[in-house]
Motif scaffolding. Structure first.
Motif, PDB file in Angstrom:
ATOM      1  N   ALA A   1       0.839  -1.205   0.000  1.00  0.00           N
ATOM      2  CA  ALA A   1       0.000   0.000   0.000  1.00  0.00           C
ATOM      3  C   ALA A   1       0.873   1.254   0.000  1.00  0.00           C
ATOM      4  O   ALA A   1       0.609   2.212  -0.728  1.00  0.00           O
ATOM      5  CB  ALA A   1      -0.935  -0.009   1.210  1.00  0.00           C
ATOM      6  N   LEU A   2       1.924   1.241   0.824  1.00  0.00           N
ATOM      7  CA  LEU A   2       2.844   2.384   0.896  1.00  0.00           C
ATOM      8  C   LEU A   2       3.505   2.633  -0.449  1.00  0.00           C
ATOM      9  O   LEU A   2       3.556   3.771  -0.936  1.00  0.00           O
ATOM     10  CB  LEU A   2       3.899   2.141   1.978  1.00  0.00           C
ATOM     11  CG  LEU A   2       5.006   3.198   2.126  1.00  0.00           C
ATOM     12  CD1 LEU A   2       4.428   4.583   2.393  1.00  0.00           C
ATOM     13  CD2 LEU A   2       5.972   2.799   3.238  1.00  0.00           C
ATOM     14  N   ARG A   3       3.981   1.569  -1.081  1.00  0.00           N
ATOM     15  CA  ARG A   3       4.667   1.722  -2.379  1.00  0.00           C
ATOM     16  C   ARG A   3       3.694   2.197  -3.462  1.00  0.00           C
ATOM     17  O   ARG A   3       4.021   3.065  -4.279  1.00  0.00           O
ATOM     18  CB  ARG A   3       5.321   0.380  -2.766  1.00  0.00           C
ATOM     19  CG  ARG A   3       6.126   0.431  -4.062  1.00  0.00           C
ATOM     20  CD  ARG A   3       7.317   1.397  -3.942  1.00  0.00           C
ATOM     21  NE  ARG A   3       8.039   1.481  -5.193  1.00  0.00           N
ATOM     22  CZ  ARG A   3       7.624   2.194  -6.242  1.00  0.00           C
ATOM     23  NH1 ARG A   3       6.511   2.905  -6.164  1.00  0.00           N
ATOM     24  NH2 ARG A   3       8.337   2.227  -7.349  1.00  0.00           N
TER      25      ARG A   3
ATOM     26  N   LEU B   1       0.124   5.480   6.650  1.00  0.00           N
ATOM     27  CA  LEU B   1       0.823   4.362   6.001  1.00  0.00           C
ATOM     28  C   LEU B   1       2.034   3.901   6.810  1.00  0.00           C
ATOM     29  O   LEU B   1       2.278   2.694   6.939  1.00  0.00           O
ATOM     30  CB  LEU B   1       1.244   4.773   4.585  1.00  0.00           C
ATOM     31  CG  LEU B   1       0.085   4.877   3.590  1.00  0.00           C
ATOM     32  CD1 LEU B   1       0.449   5.798   2.434  1.00  0.00           C
ATOM     33  CD2 LEU B   1      -0.313   3.503   3.061  1.00  0.00           C
ATOM     34  N   LEU B   2       2.783   4.840   7.339  1.00  0.00           N
ATOM     35  CA  LEU B   2       3.963   4.472   8.134  1.00  0.00           C
ATOM     36  C   LEU B   2       3.564   3.715   9.401  1.00  0.00           C
ATOM     37  O   LEU B   2       4.200   2.726   9.763  1.00  0.00           O
ATOM     38  CB  LEU B   2       4.782   5.716   8.493  1.00  0.00           C
ATOM     39  CG  LEU B   2       5.543   6.376   7.342  1.00  0.00           C
ATOM     40  CD1 LEU B   2       6.183   7.684   7.803  1.00  0.00           C
ATOM     41  CD2 LEU B   2       6.602   5.448   6.754  1.00  0.00           C
ATOM     42  N   ARG B   3       2.494   4.180  10.066  1.00  0.00           N
ATOM     43  CA  ARG B   3       2.061   3.486  11.297  1.00  0.00           C
ATOM     44  C   ARG B   3       1.579   2.071  10.978  1.00  0.00           C
ATOM     45  O   ARG B   3       1.834   1.137  11.745  1.00  0.00           O
ATOM     46  CB  ARG B   3       0.953   4.278  12.001  1.00  0.00           C
ATOM     47  CG  ARG B   3       1.351   5.653  12.549  1.00  0.00           C
ATOM     48  CD  ARG B   3       2.465   5.668  13.594  1.00  0.00           C
ATOM     49  NE  ARG B   3       3.797   5.321  13.112  1.00  0.00           N
ATOM     50  CZ  ARG B   3       4.681   6.165  12.561  1.00  0.00           C
ATOM     51  NH1 ARG B   3       4.354   7.422  12.385  1.00  0.00           N
ATOM     52  NH2 ARG B   3       5.864   5.742  12.197  1.00  0.00           N
TER      53      ARG B   3
ATOM     54  N   ASP C   1      10.173  12.628   7.375  1.00  0.00           N
ATOM     55  CA  ASP C   1      11.293  11.864   6.799  1.00  0.00           C
ATOM     56  C   ASP C   1      10.906  11.353   5.410  1.00  0.00           C
ATOM     57  O   ASP C   1      11.674  11.459   4.452  1.00  0.00           O
ATOM     58  CB  ASP C   1      11.643  10.639   7.663  1.00  0.00           C
ATOM     59  CG  ASP C   1      12.216  11.013   9.026  1.00  0.00           C
ATOM     60  OD1 ASP C   1      12.737  12.127   9.164  1.00  0.00           O
ATOM     61  OD2 ASP C   1      12.132  10.164   9.943  1.00  0.00           O
ATOM     62  N   LEU C   2       9.713  10.769   5.343  1.00  0.00           N
ATOM     63  CA  LEU C   2       9.267  10.168   4.075  1.00  0.00           C
ATOM     64  C   LEU C   2       9.095  11.228   2.988  1.00  0.00           C
ATOM     65  O   LEU C   2       9.576  11.063   1.865  1.00  0.00           O
ATOM     66  CB  LEU C   2       7.959   9.403   4.284  1.00  0.00           C
ATOM     67  CG  LEU C   2       7.384   8.737   3.022  1.00  0.00           C
ATOM     68  CD1 LEU C   2       8.353   7.705   2.440  1.00  0.00           C
ATOM     69  CD2 LEU C   2       6.044   8.077   3.312  1.00  0.00           C
ATOM     70  N   VAL C   3       8.433  12.330   3.343  1.00  0.00           N
ATOM     71  CA  VAL C   3       8.194  13.395   2.351  1.00  0.00           C
ATOM     72  C   VAL C   3       9.526  13.969   1.853  1.00  0.00           C
ATOM     73  O   VAL C   3       9.701  14.221   0.656  1.00  0.00           O
ATOM     74  CB  VAL C   3       7.264  14.491   2.932  1.00  0.00           C
ATOM     75  CG1 VAL C   3       7.179  15.693   1.999  1.00  0.00           C
ATOM     76  CG2 VAL C   3       5.865  13.911   3.180  1.00  0.00           C
TER      77      VAL C   3
ATOM     78  N   GLY D   1       5.905  -4.457  11.405  1.00  0.00           N
ATOM     79  CA  GLY D   1       7.371  -4.586  11.367  1.00  0.00           C
ATOM     80  C   GLY D   1       7.962  -4.570   9.970  1.00  0.00           C
ATOM     81  O   GLY D   1       9.024  -5.124   9.726  1.00  0.00           O
ATOM     82  N   ALA D   2       7.263  -3.892   9.029  1.00  0.00           N
ATOM     83  CA  ALA D   2       7.723  -3.893   7.631  1.00  0.00           C
ATOM     84  C   ALA D   2       8.777  -2.822   7.346  1.00  0.00           C
ATOM     85  O   ALA D   2       9.459  -2.873   6.323  1.00  0.00           O
ATOM     86  CB  ALA D   2       6.536  -3.707   6.688  1.00  0.00           C
ATOM     87  N   ILE D   3       8.878  -1.825   8.230  1.00  0.00           N
ATOM     88  CA  ILE D   3       9.850  -0.747   8.024  1.00  0.00           C
ATOM     89  C   ILE D   3      10.653  -0.520   9.296  1.00  0.00           C
ATOM     90  O   ILE D   3      10.251  -0.954  10.373  1.00  0.00           O
ATOM     91  CB  ILE D   3       9.168   0.582   7.596  1.00  0.00           C
ATOM     92  CG1 ILE D   3       8.180   1.057   8.678  1.00  0.00           C
ATOM     93  CG2 ILE D   3       8.495   0.450   6.239  1.00  0.00           C
ATOM     94  CD1 ILE D   3       7.626   2.448   8.459  1.00  0.00           C
TER      95      ILE D   3
END
Length: 199
Positions: free
Chosen positions: A88-90, A135-137, A153-155, A143-145
């Motif tokens: 989903a994040l990707r 998405l990060l949460r 950080d992501l932006v 435990g995927a990231i």
């Protein structure tokens, strides 16, 4: 309690507004300084209706931007319903890249609209930040990231998207860039063979 006799009028007004935004998005993406009169004509509304909704160019441009950025942000929750958090994040990053590239003309229109002294402020990326947080949460939870990543950080990490030229073949470069960001996010992830952090 007010009766809803004027509901059809409101829905007509809503349709007019949506039609103006739809046409303006297409026109301003192609030509950042497209005349407002041409947008009104293509939308099939009179000048009075147009200016009642959007009294000046800045109001129109910022409303389109808000609408479009909310579409991208809202897609985060839908993607999480359909896909595992990591995918989903990707996929959401791809949507953001699509927005950045296909709406480049809109970005120019925003620059033109917000560069006048005393004009409106440039819009912030709050909905994008909120979507990134969601998405990060979700990825943290499985435990995927790596732990401790923030939306900022992501932006910042995917900020290179805005350096790509929409007139080039940007998709392969964007995909490589976003894959690299995903690899960085996965490095040290508890669920990817890294050390799980005690909770």
């Amino acid at each position: 309690m007010q009766h809803k006799k004027d509901a059809p009028l409101r829905s007509d007004a809503q349709r007019n507004r949506e039609r103006i935004l739809e046409v303006a998005l297409a026109e301003l993406t192609l030509c950042p300084d497209a005349p407002l009169s041409a947008i009104a004509k293509k939308a099939g509304v009179g000048q009075g209706t147009f200016y009642r909704n959007f009294p000046h160019r800045e109001a129109l441009v910022l409303e389109i931007y808000r609408h479009e950025i909310h579409q991208v942000a809202d897609s985060a929750a839908h993607l999480l319903e359909q896909l595992p958090p990591e995918r989903a994040l990707r996929a959401w990053m791809d949507r953001l890249a699509e927005f950045a590239m296909t709406k480049a003309g809109l970005a120019d229109a925003i620059r033109l609209a917000t560069s006048t002294p005393g004009g409106p402020e440039k819009p912030t990326h709050t909905p994008v930040t909120d979507a990134a947080e969601l998405l990060l949460r979700a990825n943290d939870a499985v435990g995927a990231i790596r732990p401790g990543m923030t939306p900022d950080d992501l932006v910042l990490a995917i900020g290179g998207l805005w350096q790509l030229s929409p007139t080039d073949d940007w998709r392969p470069r964007a995909a490589r860039l976003l894959d690299l960001v995903m690899d960085g996010l996965r490095a040290g992830a508890p669920g990817a063979g890294g050390q799980a952090h005690p909770s």
